[in-house]
Design a protein around this motif. Structure first.
Motif, PDB file in Angstrom:
ATOM      1  N   TRP A  11       5.985  31.031 -62.156  1.00  0.00           N
ATOM      2  CA  TRP A  11       6.239  29.839 -61.338  1.00  0.00           C
ATOM      3  C   TRP A  11       7.435  29.070 -61.891  1.00  0.00           C
ATOM      4  O   TRP A  11       8.289  28.611 -61.139  1.00  0.00           O
ATOM      5  CB  TRP A  11       5.024  28.904 -61.317  1.00  0.00           C
ATOM      6  CG  TRP A  11       3.800  29.482 -60.693  1.00  0.00           C
ATOM      7  CD1 TRP A  11       3.737  30.551 -59.845  1.00  0.00           C
ATOM      8  CD2 TRP A  11       2.456  29.038 -60.878  1.00  0.00           C
ATOM      9  NE1 TRP A  11       2.435  30.786 -59.497  1.00  0.00           N
ATOM     10  CE2 TRP A  11       1.627  29.887 -60.100  1.00  0.00           C
ATOM     11  CE3 TRP A  11       1.863  28.012 -61.632  1.00  0.00           C
ATOM     12  CZ2 TRP A  11       0.238  29.733 -60.051  1.00  0.00           C
ATOM     13  CZ3 TRP A  11       0.492  27.849 -61.572  1.00  0.00           C
ATOM     14  CH2 TRP A  11      -0.313  28.702 -60.799  1.00  0.00           C
ATOM     15  N   VAL A  12       7.439  28.919 -63.227  1.00  0.00           N
ATOM     16  CA  VAL A  12       8.573  28.221 -63.843  1.00  0.00           C
ATOM     17  C   VAL A  12       9.868  28.907 -63.435  1.00  0.00           C
ATOM     18  O   VAL A  12      10.817  28.267 -62.982  1.00  0.00           O
ATOM     19  CB  VAL A  12       8.443  28.202 -65.387  1.00  0.00           C
ATOM     20  CG1 VAL A  12       9.715  27.670 -66.025  1.00  0.00           C
ATOM     21  CG2 VAL A  12       7.252  27.361 -65.815  1.00  0.00           C
ATOM     22  N   ALA A  13       9.886  30.237 -63.563  1.00  0.00           N
ATOM     23  CA  ALA A  13      11.102  30.982 -63.219  1.00  0.00           C
ATOM     24  C   ALA A  13      11.481  30.745 -61.762  1.00  0.00           C
ATOM     25  O   ALA A  13      12.658  30.573 -61.438  1.00  0.00           O
ATOM     26  CB  ALA A  13      10.885  32.473 -63.488  1.00  0.00           C
ATOM     27  N   ARG A  14      10.467  30.711 -60.889  1.00  0.00           N
ATOM     28  CA  ARG A  14      10.764  30.485 -59.464  1.00  0.00           C
ATOM     29  C   ARG A  14      11.343  29.097 -59.240  1.00  0.00           C
ATOM     30  O   ARG A  14      12.269  28.928 -58.455  1.00  0.00           O
ATOM     31  CB  ARG A  14       9.496  30.664 -58.626  1.00  0.00           C
ATOM     32  CG  ARG A  14       9.062  32.110 -58.496  1.00  0.00           C
ATOM     33  CD  ARG A  14       7.755  32.203 -57.746  1.00  0.00           C
ATOM     34  NE  ARG A  14       7.914  31.866 -56.330  1.00  0.00           N
ATOM     35  CZ  ARG A  14       6.890  31.570 -55.527  1.00  0.00           C
ATOM     36  NH1 ARG A  14       5.661  31.526 -56.003  1.00  0.00           N
ATOM     37  NH2 ARG A  14       7.102  31.314 -54.257  1.00  0.00           N
ATOM     38  N   THR A  15      10.777  28.096 -59.927  1.00  0.00           N
ATOM     39  CA  THR A  15      11.313  26.740 -59.729  1.00  0.00           C
ATOM     40  C   THR A  15      12.729  26.628 -60.295  1.00  0.00           C
ATOM     41  O   THR A  15      13.445  25.695 -59.979  1.00  0.00           O
ATOM     42  CB  THR A  15      10.431  25.657 -60.374  1.00  0.00           C
ATOM     43  OG1 THR A  15      10.405  25.859 -61.780  1.00  0.00           O
ATOM     44  CG2 THR A  15       9.033  25.672 -59.829  1.00  0.00           C
ATOM     45  N   PHE A  16      13.117  27.571 -61.153  1.00  0.00           N
ATOM     46  CA  PHE A  16      14.495  27.568 -61.653  1.00  0.00           C
ATOM     47  C   PHE A  16      15.395  28.451 -60.796  1.00  0.00           C
ATOM     48  O   PHE A  16      16.551  28.664 -61.112  1.00  0.00           O
ATOM     49  CB  PHE A  16      14.552  28.041 -63.103  1.00  0.00           C
ATOM     50  CG  PHE A  16      14.119  26.997 -64.080  1.00  0.00           C
ATOM     51  CD1 PHE A  16      14.564  25.690 -63.967  1.00  0.00           C
ATOM     52  CD2 PHE A  16      13.266  27.301 -65.124  1.00  0.00           C
ATOM     53  CE1 PHE A  16      14.162  24.718 -64.856  1.00  0.00           C
ATOM     54  CE2 PHE A  16      12.850  26.333 -66.018  1.00  0.00           C
ATOM     55  CZ  PHE A  16      13.306  25.043 -65.883  1.00  0.00           C
ATOM     56  N   GLY A  17      14.841  28.993 -59.732  1.00  0.00           N
ATOM     57  CA  GLY A  17      15.649  29.794 -58.818  1.00  0.00           C
ATOM     58  C   GLY A  17      15.885  31.219 -59.291  1.00  0.00           C
ATOM     59  O   GLY A  17      16.829  31.867 -58.847  1.00  0.00           O
ATOM     60  N   ALA A  18      15.050  31.729 -60.199  1.00  0.00           N
ATOM     61  CA  ALA A  18      15.241  33.101 -60.686  1.00  0.00           C
ATOM     62  C   ALA A  18      14.869  34.110 -59.596  1.00  0.00           C
ATOM     63  O   ALA A  18      13.918  33.905 -58.854  1.00  0.00           O
ATOM     64  CB  ALA A  18      14.389  33.337 -61.931  1.00  0.00           C
ATOM     65  N   GLN A  53      15.344  38.966 -61.979  1.00  0.00           N
ATOM     66  CA  GLN A  53      15.423  38.122 -63.182  1.00  0.00           C
ATOM     67  C   GLN A  53      14.037  37.850 -63.751  1.00  0.00           C
ATOM     68  O   GLN A  53      13.866  37.769 -64.961  1.00  0.00           O
ATOM     69  CB  GLN A  53      16.105  36.794 -62.849  1.00  0.00           C
ATOM     70  CG  GLN A  53      17.623  36.911 -62.753  1.00  0.00           C
ATOM     71  CD  GLN A  53      18.259  35.605 -62.321  1.00  0.00           C
ATOM     72  OE1 GLN A  53      17.735  34.894 -61.468  1.00  0.00           O
ATOM     73  NE2 GLN A  53      19.392  35.276 -62.903  1.00  0.00           N
ATOM     74  N   HIS A  63       4.323  31.149 -65.979  1.00  0.00           N
ATOM     75  CA  HIS A  63       5.690  31.474 -66.407  1.00  0.00           C
ATOM     76  C   HIS A  63       6.532  31.952 -65.228  1.00  0.00           C
ATOM     77  O   HIS A  63       7.711  31.628 -65.108  1.00  0.00           O
ATOM     78  CB  HIS A  63       5.672  32.548 -67.498  1.00  0.00           C
ATOM     79  CG  HIS A  63       5.285  32.001 -68.845  1.00  0.00           C
ATOM     80  ND1 HIS A  63       4.707  32.776 -69.828  1.00  0.00           N
ATOM     81  CD2 HIS A  63       5.392  30.755 -69.358  1.00  0.00           C
ATOM     82  CE1 HIS A  63       4.469  32.030 -70.894  1.00  0.00           C
ATOM     83  NE2 HIS A  63       4.880  30.796 -70.637  1.00  0.00           N
ATOM     84  N   THR A  88      13.581  38.592 -67.512  1.00  0.00           N
ATOM     85  CA  THR A  88      13.558  37.428 -68.405  1.00  0.00           C
ATOM     86  C   THR A  88      12.151  36.908 -68.671  1.00  0.00           C
ATOM     87  O   THR A  88      11.952  36.118 -69.573  1.00  0.00           O
ATOM     88  CB  THR A  88      14.408  36.262 -67.849  1.00  0.00           C
ATOM     89  OG1 THR A  88      13.831  35.812 -66.619  1.00  0.00           O
ATOM     90  CG2 THR A  88      15.842  36.675 -67.619  1.00  0.00           C
ATOM     91  N   ILE A  89      11.164  37.335 -67.875  1.00  0.00           N
ATOM     92  CA  ILE A  89       9.799  36.835 -68.089  1.00  0.00           C
ATOM     93  C   ILE A  89       8.847  37.992 -68.423  1.00  0.00           C
ATOM     94  O   ILE A  89       8.227  38.010 -69.492  1.00  0.00           O
ATOM     95  CB  ILE A  89       9.259  36.092 -66.834  1.00  0.00           C
ATOM     96  CG1 ILE A  89      10.240  35.008 -66.371  1.00  0.00           C
ATOM     97  CG2 ILE A  89       7.869  35.513 -67.121  1.00  0.00           C
ATOM     98  CD1 ILE A  89      10.349  33.821 -67.273  1.00  0.00           C
TER      99      ILE A  89
END
Lengths: 258, 258
Positions: free
Chosen positions: B160-167, B171, B158, B175-176
């Motif tokens: 990693w997903v946030a990182r790939t979205f630029g969070a 954040q 999760h 958000t996670i």
């Protein structure tokens, strides 16, 4: 349009002589060896290889989630050192956020990047519709089937509007029927909204069905064994002679593993 | 479905009736123990009703005692929440904060809240502050522990997903990690409420001028076992109501996850 280090125009992602080793107490394991590749804008590239051959590691290195032991990755001509919004990832485990609705998941990227509400509503509406989930905007993830979850994963990655989308065996957890359906769906989505896609799979049929180009990798450590340009017309027919002969040829060249 | 519900309700009521029945049998009918040692259910019931309006023998009505206990318990509980939850989250999220706080926290953690009573009474006297402090020490530990555990449940994928979205790091926390931790945080909030309620009654037994624990303690001195039981019933009912309110709130906050 930018020119990358290799001098070619319109390359979205490329890497040069990338190797990756993992060290542990028992010694070092080479997972990727000397891989160089280039992916052109709007190309659908499949990284295809047997079992546990390091495809996911290669994807992690290309997307910036992991760093190469040697070699360099370029995204739009710039060196990749960390993950970024221009490189989206659809994970094998889907990794959806169970505390958010379909809308919340799909709009996560635009929201994290600080877009106004009207903008992320509009964007998420568009991509939810594109993947065929209209009417499920307010459903929570746990209420969805496997195929629907993977649609959310695709919409979420698309909605952030990245330059390149990495998909790591996105359909491997689905049952056979749903898997065929999702292969058709990803083709439909990609034809409607062309994106650069790097797709990982160990399923030969899937590879031939979706790819513009298949990069065949060897078993551990992963090296590029051969490349195939697939120019069969779309939509492709799993049972056509051309399809079957390509499938046979690539299968024969694939390393056998247990 | 309705018949099943009715049946379940009936079974639940039966256990209460059986309990009261046996109690009645041993006290009012067989007189195994004297009325002064253990009053019969009817006597307790009438005392319960009377105590709503009668300030004797301890100087306040049942509602006044209850309000006094609630005021102190909720004060300490409130501080435990606003300090304990952020502290647990920060300890789990930042290893420097964890290193800094942990030795002190690990030292204080095994000390039961009620062990603070003598010291707090010496420092703050018999007023609200001493007992609120005891409640705080009892309730803060489960808040910290559960918030910490909750944040530690955050899945790497999760993030990693946030990182790939630029969070950003910030954040990712909001958000996670915190949404992931929410069920655990709410468990902590519920456990802390139980601990707070135990602590307030214990504190009032030892030193107070009003409150349910005080009422019980006063009644013991004059052998009013009926009022002791009235006090115990009030403690049970209040605890039950508070827990139900929290359950409703947490079900609302966690909607869609199951």
């Amino acid at each position: 349009m930018r020119v990358d280090s290799t001098g070619s125009v319109d390359t979205v992602i490329s890497c040069q002589r990338v190797s990756k080793e993992f060290s542990s107490k028992r010694g070092t394991t080479k997972v990727i060896e000397n891989i160089s590749l280039e992916v052109k804008r709007n190309e659908f590239v499949v990284l295809f290889g047997p079992g546990q051959c390091g495809k996911t590691t290669l994807m992690n290195v290309l997307s910036g989630l992991d760093t190469a032991t040697s070699g360099t990755v370029y995204s739009l001509g710039e060196k990749v050192v960390r993950p970024g919004a221009e490189r989206g990832v659809v994970f094998q485990s889907m990794a959806l956020f169970p505390w958010l609705t379909v809308r919340g998941n799909v709009a996560y990227g635009p929201k994290a990047r600080g877009f106004e509400k009207s903008v992320w509503i509009e964007k998420s509406d568009y991509y939810i519709n594109l993947v065929g989930l209209k009417g499920f905007e307010d459903s929570y993830i746990n209420k969805l089937s496997g195929g629907m979850k993977q649609r959310v994963g695709i919409a979420r990655a698309y909605c952030n509007e990245p330059e390149v989308l990495f998909m790591d065996e996105p359909f491997s957890a689905l049952d056979a029927q749903t898997r065929y359906l999702m292969q058709e769906e990803i083709m439909r989505i990609w034809s409607t909204e062309k994106r650069t896609i790097v797709f990982i799979t160990n399923n030969i049929e899937e590879a031939v069905y979706v790819a513009d180009r298949i990069i065949l990798l060897t078993n551990c450590p992963a090296k590029i064994k051969k490349e195939y340009h697939i120019d069969l017309p779309r939509p492709r027919d799993y049972t056509s002679p051309e399809f079957l002969s390509l499938r046979d040829e690539i299968s024969k060249n694939m390393d056998r593993t247990l | 479905m309705n018949r099943k519900l009715f049946l379940h309700l009936l079974i639940s009521i039966l256990s209460v009736i059986a309990f009261v029945g046996i109690w009645h049998l041993f006290t009012a009918v067989l007189r195994v123990v004297s009325v002064n040692t253990l009053p019969d259910p009817m006597k307790v019931f009438t005392s319960f009703i009377k105590k709503f309006s009668n300030p004797n023998p301890d100087g306040a009505t049942l509602l006044q005692h209850t309000a006094a206990s609630l005021q102190v318990a909720l004060t300490g509980y409130f501080y435990a929440l606003i300090i304990g939850i952020p502290l647990g989250i920060m300890m789990a999220w930042n290893k420097y904060i964890d290193r800094f706080v942990r030795p002190l926290f690990d030292l204080l953690k095994p000390i039961p809240g009620v062990a603070w009573i003598p010291l707090m009474i010496v420092i703050f006297g018999l007023g609200i502050a001493s007992k609120a402090a005891v409640v705080f020490f009892s309730a803060v530990v489960p808040c910290v522990l559960n918030s910490y555990t909750g944040i530690k449940q955050t899945k790497d994928v999760h993030l990693w997903v946030a990182r790939t979205f630029g969070a950003s790091h910030h954040q990712k926390l909001f958000t996670i990690a915190i949404p992931t931790a929410l069920p655990h945080i709410l468990t902590g909030v519920r456990v802390a409420l139980g601990a707070a309620w135990v602590a307030i009654v214990a504190a009032e037994l030892l030193g107070a001028t009003r409150g349910l624990g005080f009422m019980i303690q006063q009644s013991r001195g004059i052998y009013r076992t009926d009022i002791i039981i009235v006090g115990m019933l009030a403690i049970g009912i209040c605890g039950g109501i508070l827990t139900s309110i929290l359950t409703i709130i947490s079900n609302f906050l966690l909607k869609g996850r199951r």
